[in-house]
Design an enzyme around this catalytic site. Structure first.
Site, mmCIF file in Angstrom:
data_model
loop_
_atom_site.group_PDB
_atom_site.id
_atom_site.type_symbol
_atom_site.label_atom_id
_atom_site.label_comp_id
_atom_site.label_asym_id
_atom_site.label_seq_id
_atom_site.Cartn_x
_atom_site.Cartn_y
_atom_site.Cartn_z
ATOM 1 N N HIS A 122 56.278 48.808 61.731
ATOM 2 C CA HIS A 122 54.830 48.855 61.980
ATOM 3 C C HIS A 122 54.447 49.940 62.990
ATOM 4 O O HIS A 122 53.256 50.143 63.250
ATOM 5 C CB HIS A 122 54.317 47.480 62.434
ATOM 6 C CG HIS A 122 54.982 46.954 63.652
ATOM 7 N ND1 HIS A 122 56.159 46.231 63.600
ATOM 8 C CD2 HIS A 122 54.654 47.019 64.962
ATOM 9 C CE1 HIS A 122 56.522 45.892 64.836
ATOM 10 N NE2 HIS A 122 55.626 46.366 65.675
ATOM 11 N N ASP B 70 53.152 41.545 64.979
ATOM 12 C CA ASP B 70 52.650 42.825 65.481
ATOM 13 C C ASP B 70 52.014 43.770 64.472
ATOM 14 O O ASP B 70 51.343 44.712 64.870
ATOM 15 C CB ASP B 70 53.767 43.553 66.239
ATOM 16 C CG ASP B 70 53.225 44.367 67.415
ATOM 17 O OD1 ASP B 70 52.075 44.132 67.817
ATOM 18 O OD2 ASP B 70 53.942 45.252 67.913
#
Length: 969
Positions: free
Chosen positions: A375, A106
């Site tokens: 993230h 991701d």
């Protein structure tokens, strides 16, 4: 916590239950922060036993195993290692389990540092997904989604890793069903916030598998599997079953999956496919056993990342600049606190501080710094309330570590309670007025450092003395922040991992600090500047002469006094105007940068004030929208330092320090500082990957979105150069950076956005950030040879500025305790050569055995040590800062005698070399060797040259990790 309540706790609870019901079922789990919350707060003893069993059977598998799935673009290598180590330490201590595969599906783009870190951590394969859409399509078509990645040019084959890029479907099950208008394969529906539905009915639950639709479901799944099989070289297809926020009702998932899997396998002759539940390790094992020869990818990264022609994910390099800055300050404070505490434990075994409490204080900051590497954390791609949570956790952890450091100083000095210490780390505005102050300054780097620290004081008549009563060079001047206070700059020279104590007294007539004098220049109208001849005036130190033009109040040129080379040098603030209405075209948001057109200059008038003194000259420039504006939105404070005789001023002298004040911006504006020079750079830019290695960034022209697709992350370093001269930028937080013209480099400093994209509105992701940001950048100008010797040490000196703690000495006790004078002056410093960096010196506290067989046995027998942390094991990491061939001297391997290096802490009894996160003995670590044209024979291999006598040779770019044990005093 809200996610735990809404769905995450149910993932673990129901998945464990379902895995126990069917031997064929498997599951992979990634982020330890969620798992540890479940393990500590929710799991029953029975569930804990079941987790142990499932891990042993290989049916539950932890992949990556860090606290989070960290971002790859804007994180610092130290923090990536910290969060991995934090998760791996828990898994090994609790289960004896060591992850060997990644699942980096991701993060928005892939850095070349990551494959190296995962190789050093003992991984056998690496898996990524988000890379440029056009590049992925090309790799997919040519069956090139799998390769052996040599992420580091210097470590090359020694730390290469097999890498799998997910195909265009990425990591979620494709949910289109030709026979139903509901999404397919997600039978538990989608999680709801803040509470799970009372009746258990979730939105978007897929059509359950029945006899009537079983064949149709199977056909859909098989068709997708076959489509993907054509993109890979082996007969195995990795088919991810799940997505974000899935498996919170695992029984409905598995019962439907079982029906489908069994049906396809019963009719495998007809379908031409068999299906099995698998972990990531099962998949890679199958591909590995094919024994194919794989192409090698060099150290080029996959940044930036675009998903469509107008969707360049380059905005997040700058989003929430304040959070990015605090995350790095927190990381730096943690680094200082760890080595400070480690030295205290080793040197003061009789000390009165409770070590367990101290470790908890450090752990609160370890956890906060680890967590924000997510993230959707340091990237600035979270909603405001989640950003506030990160900030609160970081501030709480920093408060704890400041408190710990202050109490250690107190304890060492046996200070009585009347010398109140209150601590503050690199913040101005902390001086208590009208009493004698002292400051304790700790240098967390393993080099001798000469630099300035700043203390806010209430008067400009001050004297500064060291522990022995000698006068210390200092300069005081009116503060930028508030007109009523003053900034006192103190020149400090401190050896590695040591502290000094300075006392600040109101003037006693003899040795006063230099008082900076101010000259204010008339505000200049830039629109009329072209009509007059230039009026130039210089500001200089022994390394540079900076020339300003009085007609514009702007910088004009910089001369490197060593070579007499003059570079034309101008700086201006510009704004990109961006669109917030999806009906009108592409938008900018937390993730994306989509400028409407070229950047527009923001100011029509510039004010200038020059503060000059013997030690420092500060040039203050204020940028106004027009000549009559009251307030400025932009300011630059440029500082040039002069170092008196007897001090090592090499780094200080070569540093042009700039601090910016930017904001509040208007809505849908992205603010950049553009520096233009006459260097013929051919529009080539260099930027770093995570403060570890440099990447070459040639300017690329695209049909669409060229400006945004030529933005790159600068985590610590960027530079431009021509054949002779290089201009380096060093930074204390991540920014987007680009070269939009020959001889130019621009840094995005701040963004304020709003848009009406439904997804962004639903998730409150509109980045309406009205803050003022105050980033700092150090500029170094010089020949390539000179900048090469300076930029690594300077970058770390900016990252790890000295920690300043303040105390007040009450009137009746002007004398410093004798013991302190002895302590700080005569302690043995810890010092490494300038091409090495002492990356970690800490006491992790893990209770696991470093003998793997013993650790596994004690877990199986239920004999894991409970109770107190282990304070005898010290974690040491040393990193070589240079690449092979980068510098004739600094790129050489370095021999280090660990016993001698650490003698200031005590007598080293034993050293064990470990994998990056500490869980493997490097002598037993055998990673898979994937066949390449370079090495056709498949072989296992490891790295080590740990010699018996505590002497190790550290080669370019190596990061070496050790457990060190000292003689008990």
């Amino acid at each position: 916590q809200e996610s735990m309540h809404a769905y995450a706790a149910n993932v673990y609870t129901t998945v464990i239950e379902e895995l126990m019901k069917g031997k064929q079922r498997k599951f992979i789990a990634v982020e330890q922060e969620f798992f540890r919350l479940w393990w500590d707060m929710v799991a029953t003893d029975t569930q804990k036993q079941q987790v142990h069993q499932l891990l042993q059977e290989g049916r539950l598998e932890f992949v990556i195993g860090g606290q989070v799935m960290h971002d790859e673009a804007v994180t610092l290598i130290d923090d990536q290692i910290l969060q991995l180590t934090e998760g791996h330490g828990f898994l090994y201590e609790t289960f004896g389990f060591r992850p060997q595969f990644s699942w980096h599906v991701d993060p928005f783009g892939a850095s070349a540092t990551t494959p190296t870190l995962f190789a050093l951590a003992g991984f056998n394969a690496h898996l990524i997904s988000r890379i440029d859409y056009d590049l992925k399509a090309d790799m997919q078509k040519n069956k090139k989604l799998q390769f052996v990645w040599q992420g580091s040019p210097s470590l090359s084959a020694r730390q290469e890793i097999f890498t799998h890029v997910m195909d265009q479907y990425s990591y979620c099950t494709p949910s289109q069903l030709p026979f139903s208008n509901r999404s397919g394969f997600f039978w538990n529906g989608f999680a709801t916030f803040p509470d799970p539905p009372k009746d258990g009915v979730y939105p978007n639950m897929s059509l359950p598998v029945t006899n009537a639709n079983l064949h149709l479901y199977a056909q859909t799944m098989v068709a997708n599997i076959k489509e993907r099989a054509a993109w890979f070289r082996t007969g195995e297809v990795l088919w991810p079953w799940g997505c974000d926020k899935q498996f919170f009702n695992a029984s409905v998932q598995y019962s439907n999956m079982d029906l489908l899997v069994d049906y396809i396998n019963k009719h495998s002759a007809e379908f031409g496919v068999t299906v099995q539940y698998a972990t990531v390790s099962d998949y890679f094992q199958a591909v590995y056993s094919r024994n194919l020869t794989w192409e090698i990818r060099d150290s080029q990264d996959f940044l930036p990342y675009s998903t469509e022609p107008f969707q360049a994910w380059t905005g997040f390099y700058t989003s929430r600049s304040t959070l990015k800055g605090i995350a790095r300050r927190a990381s730096s404070l943690l680094y200082a606190g760890e080595s400070f505490f480690t030295q205290y434990v080793q040197k003061h075994p009789e000390g009165s501080i409770c070590k367990c409490k101290a470790l908890k204080q450090l752990q609160s900051l370890r956890w906060a710094v680890s967590e924000v590497q997510h993230h959707d954390g340091i990237t600035g791609t979270e909603s405001p309330k989640v950003k506030d949570m990160y900030m609160n956790n970081l501030m709480y952890g920093m408060f704890n570590v400041k408190k710990l450091m202050a109490s250690i100083i107190f304890d060492i000095n046996n200070a009585k309670k009347n010398g109140e210490v209150y601590s503050s780390v690199y913040t101005k505005g902390s001086g208590k007025p009208d009493v004698d102050l002292y400051v304790v300054v700790y240098n967390p780097l393993a080099w001798n450092i000469t630099t300035f620290v700043t203390v806010s004081v209430s008067s400009e008549t001050m004297s500064v003395y060291d522990e022995l009563g000698y006068s210390v060079p200092a300069q005081v001047q009116s503060s930028v922040e508030s007109p009523s206070s003053y900034d006192l700059y103190i020149l400090v020279a401190i050896s590695g991992l040591s502290y000094r104590k300075y006392s600040i007294k109101p003037l006693d007539g003899k040795h006063s600090a230099f008082i900076g004098s101010s000259v204010k220049y008339k505000r200049r109208d830039l629109t009329r500047a072209g009509q007059q001849s230039q009026q130039l005036f210089p500001v200089l130190n022994s390394c540079y002469q900076i020339v300003f033009d009085q007609n514009t109040n702007l910088m004009h040129s910089i001369t490197d006094r060593e070579t007499n080379q003059t570079v034309q040098f101008t700086q201006e603030f510009l704004e990109y105007h961006v669109n917030g209405d999806t009906k009108k075209g592409p938008i900018s948001d937390n993730y994306l940068f989509a400028p409407n057109a070229s950047a527009v200059p923001v100011s029509k008038a510039v004010g200038l004030e020059v503060m000059s003194g013997n030690l420092m000259t500060e040039i203050r420039q204020y940028f106004y929208s027009n000549v009559t504006s009251q307030d400025y939105v932009y300011a630059v404070y440029t500082r040039l330092y002069s170092v008196p005789e007897g001090y090592d001023g090499k780094l200080l002298c070569h540093r042009i320090e700039q601090e910016y004040s930017v904001g509040p911006l208007e809505l849908n504006r992205e603010a950049v500082l553009r520096t233009s020079t006459n260097l013929n750079t051919r529009q080539l830019l260099y930027t770093d990957n995570n403060g570890y290695q440099m990447q070459k960034r040639p300017f690329k022209a695209y049909v669409n979105n060229t400006v945004a697709r030529n933005y790159y992350p600068m985590v610590q370093t960027a530079y431009i150069e021509d054949d002779t001269t290089r201009l380096m930028l060093l930074t204390e937080r991540a920014h987007g950076v680009s070269s939009q013209g020959n001889g130019q480099v621009e840094v995005m400093l701040h963004r304020r956005l709003w848009n009406n994209l439904q997804w962004d509105l639903n998730n409150n992701l509109t980045l309406n950030d009205s803050s003022v940001v105050r980033p700092v950048i150090w500029l170094i100008l010089g020949t390539k040879a000179v900048t090469n010797t300076l930029y690594r040490t300077s970058g770390l000196a900016l990252e790890h500025r000295p920690v300043v703690m303040f105390g007040a000495i009450s009137g009746d006790k002007p004398k410093l305790p004798r013991q302190l004078q002895q302590n700080s002056v005569h302690d043995l410093p810890v010092t490494v050569p300038p091409n090495l960096h002492l990356q970690t010196l800490s006491i992790p506290g893990w209770r696991y055995s470093s003998n793997h067989a013993e650790q596994v046995r004690s877990i199986r027998m239920g004999e894991q040590k409970q109770g107190d942390a282990d304070f005898s094991r010290v974690l040491l990491r040393i990193r070589h800062l240079y690449e092979v061939g980068e510098d004739p001297v600094l790129s050489q391997p370095v021999m280090v005698d660990l016993k001698s290096l650490l003698k200031g802490l005590g007598s080293v009894m034993a050293v064990e070399e470990r994998s990056l996160t500490g869980t493997w003995d490097v002598n037993t670590l055998e990673r898979w060797k994937w066949k390449t044209a370079q090495y056709p024979g498949k072989r296992f291999f490891n790295i080590t040259d740990t010699s018996e006598d505590f002497i190790v040779t550290i080669h370019p770019k190596e990061i070496r990790t050790f457990f060190v044990y000292f003689q008990v005093q």
